[in-house]
Write an enzyme that holds these catalytic residues in place. Structure first.
Site, PDB file in Angstrom:
ATOM      1  N   GLY A  89       0.975  -1.032  -0.390  1.00 14.68           N
ATOM      2  CA  GLY A  89       0.141  -0.029  -0.316  1.00 14.68           C
ATOM      3  C   GLY A  89       1.117   1.162  -0.080  1.00 14.68           C
ATOM      4  N   GLY A  91       0.334   5.929   0.054  1.00  9.98           N
ATOM      5  CA  GLY A  91       0.289   7.304   0.667  1.00  9.98           C
ATOM      6  C   GLY A  91       1.070   8.223  -0.272  1.00  9.98           C
ATOM      7  N   GLY A  94       3.764   8.207   2.507  1.00  7.43           N
ATOM      8  CA  GLY A  94       4.742   7.033   2.456  1.00  7.43           C
ATOM      9  C   GLY A  94       3.998   5.846   1.611  1.00  7.43           C
ATOM     10  N   VAL A  96       3.922   0.791   2.519  1.00 10.49           N
ATOM     11  CA  VAL A  96       4.206  -0.878   2.989  1.00 10.49           C
ATOM     12  C   VAL A  96       4.863  -1.567   1.919  1.00 10.49           C
ATOM     13  CG1 VAL A  96       3.147  -2.418   4.544  1.00 10.49           C
ATOM     14  CG2 VAL A  96       2.967   0.119   4.857  1.00 10.49           C
ATOM     15  N   LYS A 109       7.456  -0.481   6.933  1.00 10.68           N
ATOM     16  CA  LYS A 109       6.974   1.039   6.701  1.00 10.68           C
ATOM     17  C   LYS A 109       8.255   1.854   6.195  1.00 10.68           C
ATOM     18  CE  LYS A 109       2.711   0.172   9.280  1.00 10.68           C
ATOM     19  NZ  LYS A 109       2.173   0.599  10.201  1.00 10.68           N
ATOM     20  N   ASP A 212      -6.021   2.673  19.597  1.00 10.68           N
ATOM     21  CA  ASP A 212      -6.780   2.576  18.344  1.00 10.68           C
ATOM     22  C   ASP A 212      -7.015   1.304  17.891  1.00 10.68           C
ATOM     23  OD1 ASP A 212      -7.914   3.438  16.088  1.00 10.68           O
ATOM     24  OD2 ASP A 212      -6.346   3.240  14.860  1.00 10.68           O
TER      25      ASP A 212
END
Length: 410
Positions: A89, A91, A94, A96, A109, A212
């Protein structure tokens, strides 16, 4: 052992990372502490020196990298400890990567510091906050529990900060999306909860509040072990206890912790009321909401459209609290700002469309007490009588087989 940040000559505190710690007051103090923890993490987790140029791309036709991952990996990750399998993934700030370290899979990460700085400083700070928090908390909990995602390595250059974490192929959210009631079967439900309580208990014993807990942050390894993951919002109680000692009455310092944590549907009532001096019981509430969602087949238990709507629906479900049922509630920052209807709590079992065993209802009720003082701890919940009743918890191999049947092992 030597720190891995040799591509940053000035050390961990140099360049863009030192800018991250600039500022005043509590934010600067906390970030300085997180940076110190990251430096220890980079030193203590690395088996040998690894710089940004020490990683290469795996040449594997069966697990080919995407074009974006290949280009990025070829450019910045070369010949060494990790071999990139594919991009998982990405964004704005950054990405992964799924990588191999020998025969093991790891998730790397990466936070792109240059991109973040060129964009918006506040977003950059938050992105880096999350990475630093994850490194610091995972270093602290160490290898105490096999049900917390392990950190393998940490390093940075002046443009990229990286964490190498244990790779998990799925999470509870994805399992419920594929097969809503698969984990509601008691042997599976008991295994999931025992694993998560083990992981959460290890965090709490080490003074870590996750902040979280939700299905998508409860990860499942390819071997069927369920683990607490994504510690980007976590904090360590000792940071605030040190400040409290400086207060004359030893109380929690005003504004010590933010209440703007946890995803709304899993947010504890004291956070909804603006508390800044909470403890690990906020995680217990969130895990209770996750448990209820598993039993309901993936449908969130209390699904508010806003914070105020969430509070109203929580009170409609569990009853409206007052000083008699929750001593001290009137001292919470946002108590009394909005007057809610006076609801009586219906039996918890009425909120489920199918029959739920009484022992499971009782188990769930120990998580979901409005008054945090009445919630059981993770350790107490692990010893609840529910786990001793037939059917007993299944084995991790059964979870592994379920993932394979659902095609969730990638």
């Amino acid at each position: 052992m030597t720190s891995t940040n040799r591509s940053s000559p000035g050390g961990v505190g140099s360049g863009r990372l030192s800018r991250w710690t600039s500022g005043e007051g509590r934010a600067k103090t906390l970030r300085t502490k997180l940076l110190e923890e990251f430096q220890l993490c980079a030193t203590n987790t690395s088996k040998h020196q690894v710089a940004m140029d020490d990683i290469d791309v795996e040449d594997n036709e069966e697990e080919a990298c995407s074009p974006k991952a290949s280009v990025e990996a070829e450019r910045t990750l070369r010949e060494g400890r990790y071999r990139v399998v594919r991009l998982v993934g990405h964004g704005t700030f950054g990405e992964v990567l799924k990588c191999r370290e020998g025969s093991d899979l790891v998730a790397v990460k990466r936070v792109f510091l240059q991109k973040a700085v060129r964009s918006k400083e506040s977003c950059y700070a938050n992105t880096l906050d999350h990475a630093m928090r994850e490194a610091a908390t995972l270093r602290t909990v160490g290898e105490e529990s096999d049900h917390v995602v392990g950190i393998r390595d940490a390093w940075h250059s002046d443009s990229v900060l990286s964490l190498a974490l244990e790779y998990c192929s799925s999470d509870l959210r994805r399992v419920m999306d594929k097969a809503p009631l698969a984990l509601a079967r008691e042997p599976y439900l008991k295994r999931v909860m025992l694993d998560l309580l083990s992981g959460l208990g290890a965090c709490h014993r080490n003074g870590i509040i996750h902040r979280d807990v939700k299905p998508s942050n409860c990860l499942v390894s390819s071997r069927g072990k369920v683990k607490m993951g994504d510690f980007g919002q976590a904090t360590m109680k000792r940071y605030y206890e040190e400040e409290a000692k400086e207060e004359e009455d030893g109380a929690c310092p005003t504004g010590a912790m933010t209440h703007a944590v946890s995803t709304r549907w899993y947010r504890a009532p004291e956070l909804l009321y603006g508390s800044r001096c909470y403890d690990e019981k906020v995680d217990v509430w969130s895990l209770g909401m996750t448990l209820a969602e598993l039993v309901r087949g993936g449908e969130p238990f209390v699904k508010g459209e806003s914070d105020i709507d969430q509070m109203a629906k929580v009170f409609r479900t569990f009853g409206t609290p007052n000083e008699e049922t929750w001593p001290g509630i009137a001292n919470l920052p946002d108590y009394g700002k909005i007057i809610f209807d006076d609801f009586d709590a219906p039996p918890l079992s009425e909120h489920f469309s199918h029959q739920v065993p009484p022992s499971l209802v009782d188990f769930m009720s120990k998580f979901l007490c409005l008054n945090p003082a009445e919630r059981w701890s993770a350790e107490e919940l692990s010893s609840h009588g529910y786990f001793g009743e037939e059917p007993l918890a299944c084995e991790p191999e059964d979870i592994e087989e379920l993932l394979e049947d659902l095609d969730l092992v990638h």
